[in-house]
Design a protein around this motif. Sequence first.
Motif, short mmCIF file in Angstrom:
data_model
loop_
_atom_site.label_atom_id
_atom_site.label_comp_id
_atom_site.label_asym_id
_atom_site.label_seq_id
_atom_site.Cartn_x
_atom_site.Cartn_y
_atom_site.Cartn_z
N HIS A 256 0.72 -1.20 0.30
CA HIS A 256 0.14 0.26 -0.03
C HIS A 256 0.95 1.19 -0.19
CE1 HIS A 256 -3.18 -2.74 1.32
NE2 HIS A 256 -2.57 -3.27 1.90
N LEU A 257 0.53 2.14 -0.84
CA LEU A 257 1.02 3.48 -0.86
C LEU A 257 0.13 4.39 -0.41
CD1 LEU A 257 3.55 5.46 -1.91
CD2 LEU A 257 2.14 5.73 -4.00
N VAL A 258 0.63 5.10 0.71
CA VAL A 258 -0.26 5.87 1.45
C VAL A 258 0.25 7.48 1.61
CG1 VAL A 258 -1.37 6.60 3.72
CG2 VAL A 258 -0.56 4.18 3.34
N VAL A 259 -0.35 8.37 1.08
CA VAL A 259 -0.07 9.54 0.79
C VAL A 259 -1.18 10.66 1.79
CG1 VAL A 259 0.00 11.46 -0.62
CG2 VAL A 259 0.46 9.32 -1.35
N THR B 132 -3.15 0.55 -3.53
CA THR B 132 -3.02 -0.83 -3.27
C THR B 132 -2.17 -1.63 -4.59
OG1 THR B 132 -4.72 -0.99 -1.78
CG2 THR B 132 -3.93 -3.02 -2.42
N TYR B 133 -1.35 -2.52 -4.53
CA TYR B 133 -0.50 -3.30 -5.35
C TYR B 133 -0.49 -4.57 -5.00
CZ TYR B 133 1.04 1.62 -6.31
OH TYR B 133 0.84 3.10 -6.57
N ALA C 152 4.81 0.14 -7.70
CA ALA C 152 4.61 0.48 -6.41
C ALA C 152 5.94 1.52 -5.97
CB ALA C 152 4.46 -0.44 -5.19
N SER C 153 6.96 0.87 -6.06
CA SER C 153 8.24 1.76 -5.86
C SER C 153 8.48 2.92 -6.58
CB SER C 153 9.30 0.73 -6.10
OG SER C 153 9.54 -0.16 -5.31
N LEU D 211 5.15 3.54 1.96
CA LEU D 211 5.02 2.58 1.27
C LEU D 211 5.49 1.22 2.00
CD1 LEU D 211 4.45 1.40 -1.56
CD2 LEU D 211 6.97 0.93 -1.91
N VAL D 212 4.09 0.58 2.35
CA VAL D 212 4.01 -0.49 3.38
C VAL D 212 3.39 -1.59 3.07
CG1 VAL D 212 3.97 1.20 5.29
CG2 VAL D 212 2.00 0.27 4.48
N SER D 213 3.74 -3.02 3.48
CA SER D 213 3.08 -4.03 3.51
C SER D 213 2.30 -4.46 4.58
CB SER D 213 4.11 -5.20 3.17
OG SER D 213 3.80 -6.51 3.03
N SER D 214 0.95 -4.56 4.25
CA SER D 214 -0.02 -4.87 5.09
C SER D 214 -0.98 -5.77 4.60
CB SER D 214 -0.64 -3.78 5.72
OG SER D 214 -1.59 -4.04 6.80
N ASP D 215 -1.58 -6.79 5.49
CA ASP D 215 -2.53 -7.52 5.00
C ASP D 215 -4.15 -7.05 4.49
OD1 ASP D 215 -0.64 -9.65 5.02
OD2 ASP D 215 -1.16 -10.31 6.87
N SER D 216 -4.27 -5.78 5.10
CA SER D 216 -5.42 -5.54 4.93
C SER D 216 -5.46 -3.84 5.30
CB SER D 216 -6.65 -6.03 5.70
OG SER D 216 -6.40 -5.79 7.23
#
Length: 306
Positions: free
Chosen positions: A217-220, A232-233, A241-242, A262-267
Amino acid sequence: MPKHALRKKLRKLKFEAIVSQRLKRAPSILDKLDRYPQMKLSRMQDIGGIRVVLSSCDDVYKLVMKYKHPGFPHKLKNEKDYISNPKDSGYRCYHMVYEYSNSINSNYDGLMLELQIRTKLQHAWATAVETVGTFLDHSLKSSQGPREWLDFFALVSHAFSYVEKTNGLARFSDENQETVFKRVKSEAKRLDVVGKLMAFRQVIKNVTTDKRQGSIHLVVLNIADAQVTIRTYSKSAIGQASDDYMNEEATINAENKKQVVLVSSDSIELLKKAYPSYFLDTQEFLIQLQKIMSTKFLHKQLGLFE
């Protein structure tokens, strides 16, 4: 130090946990290199890493011991117990820095990764520090900004140490628990902390998410527009994503202030719990702060009865 290995350890311990993985923001890297000129980028300990939020300090130390168990493939290079020895700012967390070892792809060997393990209370404190810092336009978490706010958060951290029965800050060692709790209440009212944090929560009117499936997920966070955007990617789209992450970073300047992660999260829901400061969500901190300010809670802590 993949997340699936961490989750396996958590399952064995039967711990409820919030787990997230991220890359450090480019401005944060530049700021750190500026503050520590002798540091080499290749040796920076926390360019990448994993954060774990657990229920209690006991759970933190049990997980730490799991990562010190013989047979773990990565080499422990450094560790800091900021729970037993909190920073002067009040920051409390357990840090473990590993030199990564990959038996499949040696290109990743030697990469320094950091594991941060903290409790929900410590996480709530850190979230509030980052959120207030965002609105004050100062990096409070790096001890930069108005002294009254830095001192307030240090005081609250010391008060929280009583709740978790851990070591507090040396600067408050001459004060007893009752005095500290009363000072928290007084300073919180003087700074209108509850009112300000409640107002901050109302700033973000819109959280826009896309419908794509994935765990990246890319959060802005755009303060000026009161907007949070989440893209979401899938794992196979990490390259895109990068690229999008770097493009967003490139737009940040004095006039266009925003925060990007930019993070990795299941939901998305777990993402919000892991990084509430990006959603200006200090609800848990407010709950704990108001407990500290409660006379009834103080009496309970001191073993007194009304």
